[in-house]
Design a protein around this motif. Sequence first.
Motif, short mmCIF file in Angstrom:
data_model
loop_
_atom_site.label_atom_id
_atom_site.label_comp_id
_atom_site.label_asym_id
_atom_site.label_seq_id
_atom_site.Cartn_x
_atom_site.Cartn_y
_atom_site.Cartn_z
N GLY A 154 0.81 -1.21 0.00
CA GLY A 154 0.00 0.00 0.00
C GLY A 154 0.84 1.25 0.00
N LEU A 155 1.95 1.23 0.72
CA LEU A 155 2.84 2.38 0.75
C LEU A 155 3.34 2.67 -0.67
CD1 LEU A 155 5.50 3.00 3.47
CD2 LEU A 155 5.79 3.79 1.15
N ALA A 156 3.82 1.65 -1.35
CA ALA A 156 4.32 1.83 -2.72
C ALA A 156 3.22 2.30 -3.65
CB ALA A 156 4.94 0.53 -3.22
N MET A 157 2.03 1.73 -3.51
CA MET A 157 0.92 2.10 -4.39
C MET A 157 0.42 3.52 -4.10
SD MET A 157 -1.05 -1.57 -4.46
CE MET A 157 -2.17 -1.31 -5.83
N LEU A 158 0.32 3.89 -2.85
CA LEU A 158 -0.12 5.24 -2.50
C LEU A 158 0.89 6.28 -2.98
CD1 LEU A 158 -1.59 4.79 1.09
CD2 LEU A 158 -2.82 5.64 -0.92
N LEU A 159 2.15 5.97 -2.86
CA LEU A 159 3.18 6.88 -3.30
C LEU A 159 3.11 7.08 -4.81
CD1 LEU A 159 5.56 8.56 -2.27
CD2 LEU A 159 7.01 6.56 -2.58
N LYS A 160 2.88 6.00 -5.52
CA LYS A 160 2.87 6.06 -6.98
C LYS A 160 1.58 6.66 -7.55
CE LYS A 160 3.91 3.33 -11.03
NZ LYS A 160 4.38 2.06 -11.53
N GLN A 161 0.44 6.27 -6.99
CA GLN A 161 -0.82 6.65 -7.63
C GLN A 161 -1.75 7.47 -6.77
OE1 GLN A 161 -1.25 2.50 -8.39
NE2 GLN A 161 -3.20 2.40 -7.33
N GLY A 162 -1.43 7.67 -5.50
CA GLY A 162 -2.28 8.47 -4.64
C GLY A 162 -3.44 7.68 -4.07
N TYR A 163 -4.19 8.34 -3.21
CA TYR A 163 -5.29 7.70 -2.50
C TYR A 163 -6.48 7.42 -3.41
CZ TYR A 163 -8.90 7.00 1.07
OH TYR A 163 -9.93 6.50 1.83
N SER A 164 -6.86 8.40 -4.20
CA SER A 164 -8.06 8.26 -5.03
C SER A 164 -7.95 7.12 -6.02
CB SER A 164 -8.35 9.57 -5.77
OG SER A 164 -8.62 10.59 -4.84
N ASP A 165 -6.75 6.91 -6.55
CA ASP A 165 -6.56 5.86 -7.54
C ASP A 165 -6.15 4.52 -6.95
OD1 ASP A 165 -7.31 7.49 -9.62
OD2 ASP A 165 -5.25 8.10 -10.10
N LEU A 166 -6.03 4.45 -5.63
CA LEU A 166 -5.70 3.18 -5.00
C LEU A 166 -6.95 2.31 -4.95
CD1 LEU A 166 -3.80 1.31 -3.34
CD2 LEU A 166 -4.72 2.41 -1.31
N GLY A 167 -6.91 1.22 -5.64
CA GLY A 167 -8.03 0.27 -5.62
C GLY A 167 -7.73 -0.86 -4.66
N ILE A 168 -8.67 -1.14 -3.82
CA ILE A 168 -8.48 -2.25 -2.86
C ILE A 168 -8.31 -3.56 -3.61
CG2 ILE A 168 -9.53 -3.53 -0.94
CD1 ILE A 168 -8.50 -0.68 -0.25
N GLN A 169 -9.07 -3.75 -4.68
CA GLN A 169 -8.94 -5.00 -5.46
C GLN A 169 -7.54 -5.13 -6.03
OE1 GLN A 169 -11.83 -6.75 -4.17
NE2 GLN A 169 -10.98 -7.83 -5.93
N ALA A 170 -6.96 -4.05 -6.54
CA ALA A 170 -5.61 -4.08 -7.08
C ALA A 170 -4.60 -4.41 -5.98
CB ALA A 170 -5.27 -2.76 -7.75
N LEU A 171 -4.80 -3.83 -4.81
CA LEU A 171 -3.94 -4.12 -3.67
C LEU A 171 -4.02 -5.59 -3.29
CD1 LEU A 171 -2.14 -3.16 -1.24
CD2 LEU A 171 -4.29 -2.75 -0.02
N LEU A 172 -5.24 -6.11 -3.23
CA LEU A 172 -5.42 -7.51 -2.88
C LEU A 172 -4.79 -8.43 -3.92
CD1 LEU A 172 -9.12 -7.38 -1.61
CD2 LEU A 172 -7.02 -7.41 -0.24
N ALA A 173 -4.94 -8.08 -5.19
CA ALA A 173 -4.34 -8.89 -6.25
C ALA A 173 -2.81 -8.84 -6.17
CB ALA A 173 -4.82 -8.40 -7.62
#
Length: 191
Positions: free
Chosen positions: A13-32
């Motif tokens: 999540g840290l890497a994803m939030l840094l790269k794409q921000g909160y609004s574009d963070l999808g829980i499904q993408a994180l889970l995958a």
Amino acid sequence: MTHVTKERLLEAGLAMLLKQGYSDLGIQALLAATQTPKGSFYHHFSSKEDFALQVVDRYMMDVHYGLDLSLGNTSLAPVERVRRFFELSWEKYRQEGYLGCLLGGLGQELSGISPAFRDKIESCFVAIAERITGCLEEAQKQGDLPPDSDPREMADLLVDCWEGAALRSRLRRNSGPLERMLDFYFTAASR
């Protein structure tokens, strides 16, 4: 006991939030990305907001580690220790592709719409400035900073300037703004 699944989610999540921000963070993408079942996510986090706030806490663990490493290095003069913290931060930004500071990114994205994020991120910046203040006070006592300077104001200004330079570094995808800001700040501070 630390849960392996929770740590895996926070790190990803840290890497994803840094790269794409909160609004574009999808829980499904994180889970995958972490191969985690949805139920496991909600076992550890009550919501996406709760998750992101805990990611900020995780990020701050790394920030405090960097502060400990730099500010605690008594082989360096106090002002050099402060600068060293920011140099380590910029090296981390370089390794991550100049994505900048998670706090700055989330603060810009969410501070106008989420009091929880505004308060959390401001408290993180305050904590960083407080740690730096102690080192600047030591520098002042040793005569490395003017006696009429205010170490707390200097620490706040340093954090503010750093965040602006981190944004510009992200936009340009290079370290130029970070280097120039540090050179300018520490030259001006010692006058």
